[in-house]
Design an enzyme around this catalytic site. Sequence first.
Site, PDB file in Angstrom:
ATOM      1  CG  ASN A 111      -1.965  -1.128   1.107  1.00 12.22           C
ATOM      2  OD1 ASN A 111      -2.055  -1.795   0.069  1.00 12.22           O
ATOM      3  ND2 ASN A 111      -2.709  -1.360   2.167  1.00 12.22           N
ATOM      4  CG  HIS A 157     -19.312  37.319 -30.359  1.00 11.27           C
ATOM      5  ND1 HIS A 157     -20.188  36.854 -29.419  1.00 11.27           N
ATOM      6  CD2 HIS A 157     -18.908  38.542 -29.931  1.00 11.27           C
ATOM      7  CE1 HIS A 157     -20.333  37.769 -28.466  1.00 11.27           C
ATOM      8  NE2 HIS A 157     -19.562  38.804 -28.743  1.00 11.27           N
ATOM      9  CB  SER A 278      -7.733  13.352 -48.981  1.00  9.73           C
ATOM     10  OG  SER A 278      -8.778  12.538 -49.481  1.00  9.73           O
ATOM     11  CE  LYS A 284      -9.709  18.034 -47.229  1.00  8.59           C
ATOM     12  NZ  LYS A 284     -10.776  17.060 -46.960  1.00  8.59           N
ATOM     13  CD  GLU A 291      -8.348  17.458 -38.539  1.00  8.71           C
ATOM     14  OE1 GLU A 291      -9.399  16.805 -38.650  1.00  8.71           O
ATOM     15  OE2 GLU A 291      -7.495  17.531 -39.438  1.00  8.71           O
ATOM     16  CE  LYS A 326      -0.563   1.519  -9.720  1.00 11.68           C
ATOM     17  NZ  LYS A 326      -1.920   1.350  -9.105  1.00 11.68           N
TER      18      LYS A 326
HETATM   19  N1  ARG Z   1      -1.232  -3.281  -7.639  1.00 10.53           N
HETATM   20  C1  ARG Z   1      -1.769  -2.606  -6.494  1.00 10.53           C
HETATM   21  C2  ARG Z   1      -2.239  -1.193  -6.876  1.00 10.53           C
HETATM   22  O1  ARG Z   1      -1.868  -0.751  -7.891  1.00 10.53           O
HETATM   23  C3  ARG Z   1      -0.752  -2.498  -5.424  1.00 10.53           C
HETATM   24  C4  ARG Z   1      -1.288  -2.358  -4.067  1.00 10.53           C
HETATM   25  C5  ARG Z   1      -1.905  -3.606  -3.617  1.00 10.53           C
HETATM   26  N2  ARG Z   1      -2.272  -3.578  -2.269  1.00 10.53           N
HETATM   27  C6  ARG Z   1      -3.128  -4.445  -1.734  1.00 10.53           C
HETATM   28  N3  ARG Z   1      -3.385  -4.317  -0.487  1.00 10.53           N
HETATM   29  N4  ARG Z   1      -3.677  -5.372  -2.455  1.00 10.53           N
HETATM   30  O2  ARG Z   1      -2.988  -0.556  -6.172  1.00 10.53           O
END
Ligand code: ARG
Length: 472
Positions: A111, A157, A278, A284, A291, A326
């Site tokens: 964690n 505008h 194009s 074109k 874009e 992530k």
């Molecule tokens: N892969 C997990 C994440 O990205 C890592 C942390 C996992 N912790 C746990 N208590 N399962 O959050």
Amino acid sequence: MSNKMWGGRFGAAPDAIMQEINASIDFDRKLARQDIAASKAHVAMLRAQGIVTPQAAGDISTGLSTISGEIAAGSFTFSRALEDIHMNVESRLATLAGADAGRLHTARSRNDQVAVDFRLWVRDTADALDAQMRDLQVALATRAREHAKTIMPGFTHLQTAQPVTFGHHLLAYVEMLARDRARLKDARVRLNECPLGAAALAGTSFPIDRHMTARELGFDRPTANSLDSVSVRDFALEVLSCAAICAMHLSRLAEEIVLWVTPQFGFVALSDAFTTGSSIMPQKRNPDAAELVRGKTGRIYGALTGLLVVMKGLPLTYSKDMQEDKEGTFDALESLSLCLAAMRGMILDLTVDARRMKKAAGAGYATATDLADWLVARLNLPFREAHHATGRLVAMAEARGCGLEDLTLEEMNSVHPGITAGIYAVLGVRRSVESRVSYGGTAPKNVMSQARRWLARLTKEVKAEATKEPGA
Ligand code: ARG
């Protein structure tokens, strides 16, 4: 096979679907560098605190360096069965360093490990984005200096409003980017605290030195509350907010480029380097890069919204939902990086049709305000009255299908008898821009000095950066 990390409690392997939903290695392998750096800092601290022996710490550190080399060389095998980057590295370390490898996880949990890895990645990426924003500012200010005098129509505008200079327009984006960078810098101040050592959620009974690991990893200090440390992703949210705002600015510029390169506007052209053709229409030339800068803004906003939603219902502390932080963040910040690079490329690439811009600047009675201002300055009319008289002259010109400068003095006098031939001088677009000398106004000499001021400041910054010690 039961899990290496928690096999003591678990007798059987997870269901294939469990593994499928649980594995994050496909994307969090991007955190490998940060994971190894944080582990190295952690083991050095464990050793300094006498929690692991110098021998074990040395083996672990050497093993981590080997893994780092394997990952860089592409010879490391990432395994989905090992779920995430943390367990992939730890498992390989067990092979390399033997039983002592297991000591690395003393006083640590995945964690706080993922919290520190992710913070490091977001911080490094934010720093790289800042440098790219600066490079784009340099490109814009360089083109602005070159086009300090180039006249173009200014719009409100999307209607022709008043003549401005192209340099002035470009410098508007330099200002926006300056604020984007300031926001990022400000977010970094709050981000730069180290959660490592919070362990699972409550801290640890081992005599760790969190100040040491924080320092080692370039953080200003350790985070102060262990629950907060493993619960929050607001550092990512802040950087994503900064990214979203910056992307919005880039998207507006992209939209303008899309408009400017149309045959209808024809203000600027992009070369083959930043356009596509194009497959069916040979004539074109499409501004795809612009874009896409505009289009990618959508996924950047999406990542911000996505993470806000992921986090909003989570009780303290860690929940696996947070693994969803992530992909969106990686994608958003990498997309912004690409957008910044593409925008810089386009700004340096574009060629300006100054004649067309100037012609357009004079269309649509763009100097009507100059005419009204003349009535105020020379005839001492209240501005509202001058506005009204000018409106009548515009209507007259419109009815005749001519420009304001084509009205005869007689016609002018039918609207206000005090008007003299001197008025014609202010009806030209050049005079118009030259007269806008108020601070922040579009007069070419203002634009020139602002462009120079920016370039001096940015060049100084680049130089300071270059002489800075690596890693400092
Ligand atoms: N892969 C997990 C994440 O990205 C890592 C942390 C996992 N912790 C746990 N208590 N399962 O959050």
